[in-house]
Design an enzyme around this catalytic site. Structure first.
Site, PDB file in Angstrom:
ATOM      1  N   SER A  76      43.576  50.258  38.953  1.00 31.03           N
ATOM      2  CA  SER A  76      43.085  50.649  37.622  1.00 31.03           C
ATOM      3  C   SER A  76      43.496  52.082  37.314  1.00 31.03           C
ATOM      4  CB  SER A  76      41.556  50.568  37.597  1.00 31.03           C
ATOM      5  OG  SER A  76      41.058  51.127  36.394  1.00 31.03           O
TER       6      SER A  76
ATOM      7  N   TYR B 140      33.517  52.808  42.011  1.00 31.11           N
ATOM      8  CA  TYR B 140      34.632  52.027  41.466  1.00 31.11           C
ATOM      9  C   TYR B 140      35.949  52.818  41.412  1.00 31.11           C
ATOM     10  CZ  TYR B 140      37.446  49.187  38.312  1.00 31.11           C
ATOM     11  OH  TYR B 140      38.472  48.468  37.752  1.00 31.11           O
TER      12      TYR B 140
HETATM   13  N1  LIG Z   1      39.056  44.551  32.495  1.00 33.09           N
HETATM   14  C1  LIG Z   1      39.406  45.820  32.603  1.00 33.09           C
HETATM   15  O1  LIG Z   1      39.208  46.662  31.690  1.00 33.09           O
HETATM   16  C2  LIG Z   1      40.106  46.276  33.860  1.00 33.09           C
HETATM   17  C3  LIG Z   1      40.801  47.513  33.818  1.00 33.09           C
HETATM   18  C4  LIG Z   1      41.452  47.964  34.939  1.00 33.09           C
HETATM   19  C5  LIG Z   1      41.445  47.212  36.100  1.00 33.09           C
HETATM   20  N2  LIG Z   1      40.761  46.022  36.131  1.00 33.09           N
HETATM   21  C6  LIG Z   1      40.796  45.264  37.409  1.00 33.09           C
HETATM   22  O2  LIG Z   1      41.386  44.000  37.150  1.00 33.09           O
HETATM   23  C7  LIG Z   1      40.930  43.052  38.120  1.00 33.09           C
HETATM   24  C8  LIG Z   1      40.516  41.782  37.419  1.00 33.09           C
HETATM   25  O3  LIG Z   1      39.464  42.115  36.544  1.00 33.09           O
HETATM   26  P1  LIG Z   1      39.161  41.308  35.204  1.00 33.09           P
HETATM   27  O4  LIG Z   1      38.891  42.327  34.195  1.00 33.09           O
HETATM   28  O5  LIG Z   1      40.177  40.270  34.968  1.00 33.09           O
HETATM   29  O6  LIG Z   1      37.759  40.659  35.643  1.00 33.09           O
HETATM   30  P2  LIG Z   1      36.985  39.319  35.217  1.00 33.09           P
HETATM   31  O7  LIG Z   1      37.426  38.836  33.883  1.00 33.09           O
HETATM   32  O8  LIG Z   1      35.544  39.647  35.425  1.00 33.09           O
HETATM   33  O9  LIG Z   1      37.455  38.251  36.323  1.00 33.09           O
HETATM   34  C9  LIG Z   1      37.089  38.438  37.651  1.00 33.09           C
HETATM   35  C10 LIG Z   1      37.641  37.304  38.503  1.00 33.09           C
HETATM   36  O10 LIG Z   1      37.353  37.596  39.873  1.00 33.09           O
HETATM   37  C11 LIG Z   1      36.590  36.548  40.460  1.00 33.09           C
HETATM   38  N3  LIG Z   1      35.672  37.130  41.443  1.00 33.09           N
HETATM   39  C12 LIG Z   1      34.633  37.986  41.200  1.00 33.09           C
HETATM   40  N4  LIG Z   1      33.984  38.258  42.349  1.00 33.09           N
HETATM   41  C13 LIG Z   1      34.631  37.560  43.333  1.00 33.09           C
HETATM   42  C14 LIG Z   1      34.429  37.410  44.735  1.00 33.09           C
HETATM   43  N5  LIG Z   1      33.392  38.018  45.366  1.00 33.09           N
HETATM   44  N6  LIG Z   1      35.279  36.610  45.444  1.00 33.09           N
HETATM   45  C15 LIG Z   1      36.297  35.963  44.817  1.00 33.09           C
HETATM   46  N7  LIG Z   1      36.537  36.072  43.502  1.00 33.09           N
HETATM   47  C16 LIG Z   1      35.713  36.856  42.771  1.00 33.09           C
HETATM   48  C17 LIG Z   1      35.890  35.879  39.273  1.00 33.09           C
HETATM   49  O11 LIG Z   1      35.554  34.512  39.506  1.00 33.09           O
HETATM   50  P3  LIG Z   1      34.142  34.066  40.218  1.00 33.09           P
HETATM   51  O12 LIG Z   1      33.050  34.801  39.516  1.00 33.09           O
HETATM   52  O13 LIG Z   1      34.097  32.576  40.067  1.00 33.09           O
HETATM   53  O14 LIG Z   1      34.283  34.462  41.668  1.00 33.09           O
HETATM   54  C18 LIG Z   1      36.987  35.964  38.209  1.00 33.09           C
HETATM   55  O15 LIG Z   1      37.939  34.931  38.427  1.00 33.09           O
HETATM   56  C19 LIG Z   1      39.799  43.756  38.878  1.00 33.09           C
HETATM   57  O16 LIG Z   1      40.287  44.196  40.127  1.00 33.09           O
HETATM   58  C20 LIG Z   1      39.437  44.955  37.997  1.00 33.09           C
HETATM   59  O17 LIG Z   1      38.931  46.015  38.743  1.00 33.09           O
HETATM   60  C21 LIG Z   1      40.106  45.540  35.047  1.00 33.09           C
END
Ligand SMILES: NC(=O)c1ccc[n+]([C@@H]2O[C@H](COP(=O)([O-])OP(=O)(O)OC[C@H]3O[C@@H](n4cnc5c(N)ncnc54)[C@H](OP(=O)(O)O)[C@@H]3O)[C@@H](O)[C@H]2O)c1
Length: 263
Positions: A140, A153
């Site tokens: 991130s 985080y």
């Molecule tokens: N969205 C943003 O603004 C943003 C910005 C920068 C970086 N990121 C990074 O991008 C990545 C993806 O985030 P996202 O925004 O796409 O999140 P998201 O929409 O909340 O999706 C999270 C995914 O991870 C799975 N997950 C959560 N906890 C888990 C666990 N304990 N074991 C296995 N799977 C798990 C969830 O499915 P289940 O709940 O079914 O497990 C879901 O498929 C993360 O690493 C986040 O830090 C996000």
């Protein structure tokens, strides 16, 4: 990457947000997929949808990567040949460190850091032996800043970026690529899951998960070690890397009051 249709990718956190966008993009390119998340029903639905739409094999692998058992399940699959690993699953907490609990912080570190380390370590020996393969670790923009309100985080993401860059150098001579993907605010379920109110975040700051993934796959193909999608966030990262901390802290106090929190 080879140009055959038998390439296989394993994506963690594939049912939502950035992980789901990776799954769609890679399935459209003809990759066979192994998709990982905790919710088995949602994984099965994703698998049949992608298999039907793109005619590729999609294997659901339900696992909680914040646990040793979950990591071990995925490691077992990583012992078989793989072309691309996307370590994407990650969480944030809606609390400052002082109000947090050791259990919550450990859960975050187990998923954001420990699982990334374990799965990368499980896949790289095979890739270096075959002299082929890639790993994208989703980090991130927040990892470049110590500016968010006291939270583990950003520190976890600083680790992911530093780790990925460092490992990338060591596997490059074997023709294997490792890249940290550092998105800014991206429209996914991430903030809602953490209970973070993002209503003050202006529209222009948001990225789409599909755009983030398009840029990431392009940057991996170009051999980048760190990918920061979108010019706004490239500029922000340039500032975070080069502007003196004292000035950044003042700016951050001001910006924090007006937008959301963890990116
Ligand atoms: N969205 C943003 O603004 C943003 C910005 C920068 C970086 N990121 C990074 O991008 C990545 C993806 O985030 P996202 O925004 O796409 O999140 P998201 O929409 O909340 O999706 C999270 C995914 O991870 C799975 N997950 C959560 N906890 C888990 C666990 N304990 N074991 C296995 N799977 C798990 C969830 O499915 P289940 O709940 O079914 O497990 C879901 O498929 C993360 O690493 C986040 O830090 C996000």
């Amino acid at each position: 990457m080879t140009a055959t249709t038998t390439r296989t990718a394993l994506i963690t956190g594939a049912t939502a947000g950035i992980g789901a966008a990776f799954a769609r993009a890679l399935a459209a390119q003809g990759y066979s997929l192994v998709v990982v998340a905790r919710d088995a029903e949602r994984l099965a639905a994703l698998a049949s949808e992608l298999a039907e739409r793109h005619g590729v094999s999609v294997t659901p692998l339900p696992a909680d990567l914040a646990t040793d058992e979950g990591c071990a399940l995925v490691e077992a699959r990583l012992a078989e040949p793989l072309d691309l690993l996307v370590n994407n699953a990650g969480i944030s907490l809606n609390q400052t460190f002082l109000k947090s609990t050791a259990d919550d912080e450990a859960r975050l570190l187990r998923l954001n850091v420990h699982a990334v380390m374990r799965l990368t370590l499980a896949v790289l020996p095979g890739m270096t032996e075959r002299r082929h393969g890639g790993v994208i670790n989703v980090s991130s923009v927040a990892g470049f800043a110590t500016l968010m309100p006291g939270s583990t985080y950003p520190a976890s993401k600083a680790w992911v970026t530093n780790f990925s860059e460092s490992v990338a150098h060591s596997v490059r001579p074997y023709g294997v690529r490792v890249m940290a993907l550092c998105p800014g605010y991206t429209r996914t379920e991430f903030h809602q899951r953490a209970g973070i109110n993002m209503s003050k975040t202006p529209e222009w700051m948001w990225l789409s998960a599909d755009d983030v993934v398009r840029d990431a796959l392009r940057d991996l193909g170009r051999g980048k070690l760190v990918s920061v999608p979108d010019w706004k966030y490239k500029l922000a990262v340039f500032g975070l890397r080069h502007v003196p901390r004292r000035i950044l802290q003042g700016v951050s106090r001001d910006v924090r009051g007006r937008i959301g929190r963890d990116v």
